[in-house]
Enzyme design. Structure first.
Site, PDB file in Angstrom:
ATOM      1  N   ASP A 162     -30.809  -2.963 -52.474  1.00 30.37           N
ATOM      2  CA  ASP A 162     -29.997  -2.682 -51.286  1.00 30.37           C
ATOM      3  C   ASP A 162     -29.627  -1.206 -51.169  1.00 30.37           C
ATOM      4  OD1 ASP A 162     -30.057  -5.395 -50.916  1.00 30.37           O
ATOM      5  OD2 ASP A 162     -27.886  -5.667 -50.857  1.00 30.37           O
ATOM      6  N   HIS A 213     -30.258  -4.050 -43.501  1.00 29.70           N
ATOM      7  CA  HIS A 213     -28.975  -4.131 -44.213  1.00 29.70           C
ATOM      8  C   HIS A 213     -27.863  -3.459 -43.416  1.00 29.70           C
ATOM      9  CE1 HIS A 213     -26.579  -5.128 -47.626  1.00 29.70           C
ATOM     10  NE2 HIS A 213     -26.522  -3.914 -48.165  1.00 29.70           N
ATOM     11  N   HIS A 217     -23.427   0.013 -43.373  1.00 28.61           N
ATOM     12  CA  HIS A 217     -22.873  -0.826 -44.433  1.00 28.61           C
ATOM     13  C   HIS A 217     -21.384  -1.114 -44.181  1.00 28.61           C
ATOM     14  CE1 HIS A 217     -22.321  -2.536 -48.473  1.00 28.61           C
ATOM     15  NE2 HIS A 217     -23.644  -2.480 -48.615  1.00 28.61           N
ATOM     16  N   HIS A 307     -29.552  -2.516 -56.589  1.00 29.07           N
ATOM     17  CA  HIS A 307     -29.275  -1.437 -55.629  1.00 29.07           C
ATOM     18  C   HIS A 307     -30.133  -0.218 -55.928  1.00 29.07           C
ATOM     19  CE1 HIS A 307     -25.735  -4.029 -55.286  1.00 29.07           C
ATOM     20  NE2 HIS A 307     -25.629  -3.559 -54.059  1.00 29.07           N
TER      21      HIS A 307
END
Length: 358
Positions: A162, A213, A217, A307
């Site tokens: 991510d 995504h 964020h 990540h």
């Protein structure tokens, strides 16, 4: 010495920063930084902080800076929506207003920690939203609109990364994946896709999959339906401009859900993707602990959360060879989310994700 307040706003192209002193006077002229220049932005803030105490402030629609800023030792705060004026449909509250809010009501801000990340102080709200969403999420899973894990009798597993792409860690991760001949899925944020398109091209050229995504964020429950759709659509468009194809999969930042968020996602063409194994690499517990956490929890059909961006992911890079070798030794083949879902049992809801601060 009096504290200075650096309001940090995100825009479609990067960040705007305005720094005020305790009397509300500008310390420097407002400055802009591209999303690919976060390291320079942080170095600049640290230099300002050598002269006077400095508090960096952003709002809950910005989940990309807390990791690198706390890792750099900066004092970081979050100003929540109920303290701030309305946002534009795309972008955060302006930098000047963030700095003013911090100056006027510093005690009302949430001090962001490395352990809690952007959700520091809002864990109860997060888990309440997840709990209330469970019946709707189960229905979406049964309808094939939500994917948490694959079949438990198929020796495959999905490694997912991510918050990228990242100018350093993406290439390191790609080299490791190539060394072992395995494929993965990268859930990218639009802010970084627009700033680092060549890194996205490298991911795709290596045979990996791109997921959506969001753009910045954000904590999704703080967005209006229009703002949420804008985040998804702009990110999808940015990926399509680089790769020729919009992502099929969407991962909500932090796995943060509410019935309202799910109602908006239900009408979107992407399929929501969660996970059942959290590496907790965002906490930076050390490469050995990251690898052990994954290998202790992973099994056939698992979707593993890792990540690549929005912070120092060096520990993840160093843990990855041990993770892959451990999975292969068990006969588990790392594949993309798309490949894993092709044979998935969509009737199972899987486990709920834990809170994911980064």
């Amino acid at each position: 010495m009096t504290t200075r307040y650096a309001g940090i706003a995100w825009t479609g192209t990067g960040y705007r920063v305005e720094v005020l002193d305790g009397a509300g006077r500008r310390v420097t002229e407002p400055r802009g930084w591209g999303a690919d220049r976060v390291a320079e932005l942080i170095a600049w803030l640290r230099e300002l902080g050598r002269e006077h105490p400095l508090a960096a402030v952003f709002d809950s629609t910005n989940g990309l800076l807390d990791g690198p800023m706390t890792a750099a030792g900066l004092e970081v705060y979050r100003a929540d929506p109920w303290l701030l004026p309305p946002r534009p449909r795309f972008g955060s509250v302006p930098a000047h207003q963030l700095a003013e809010q911090a100056r006027n009501t510093p005690g009302a801000l949430a001090r962001v920690t490395a352990e809690g990340g952007t959700l520091t102080g809002r864990a109860d709200e997060y888990f309440d939203g997840v709990r209330r969403s469970e019946p709707i999420q189960a229905a979406l899973t049964a309808a094939g609109r939500c994917f948490e894990h694959g079949r438990r009798d198929t020796p495959q597993i999905a490694l997912t990364f991510d918050d990228g792409p990242d100018p350093v860690h993406t290439r390191q991760i790609l080299r490791t994946l190539d060394r072992y001949g395995v494929r993965a899925t990268f859930f990218c944020v639009g802010h970084h896709v627009a700033a680092l398109p060549d890194e996205v091209r490298r991911i795709v050229a290596a045979g990996h999959e791109i997921g959506n995504h969001s753009w910045s964020h954000p904590f999704l429950p703080d967005l209006t339906p229009e703002e949420l759709r804008e985040q998804l659509d702009r990110t999808g468009d940015a990926v399509a401009r680089v790769t020729g194809e919009a992502p099929v999969w969407f991962r909500p930042p932090y796995g943060a859900l509410t019935p309202g968020v799910l109602a908006t996602l239900e009408g979107h063409p992407t399929t929501m993707t969660l996970w059942d194994v959290d590496s907790r690499d965002w906490a930076r517990p050390g490469p050995e602990r990251i690898a052990a956490t994954v290998l202790e929890a992973a099994g056939p059909g698992s979707v593993v959360l890792l990540h690549e961006g929005a912070g120092d992911r060096g520990q993840t890079v160093r843990a990855l060879p041990s993770i892959i070798e451990g999975l292969l030794e068990r006969g588990l083949e790392p594949v993309t989310v798309g490949e894993l879902s092709a044979s998935a049992d969509r009737t199972g809801t899987g486990r709920r994700p834990a809170a994911e601060p980064h």
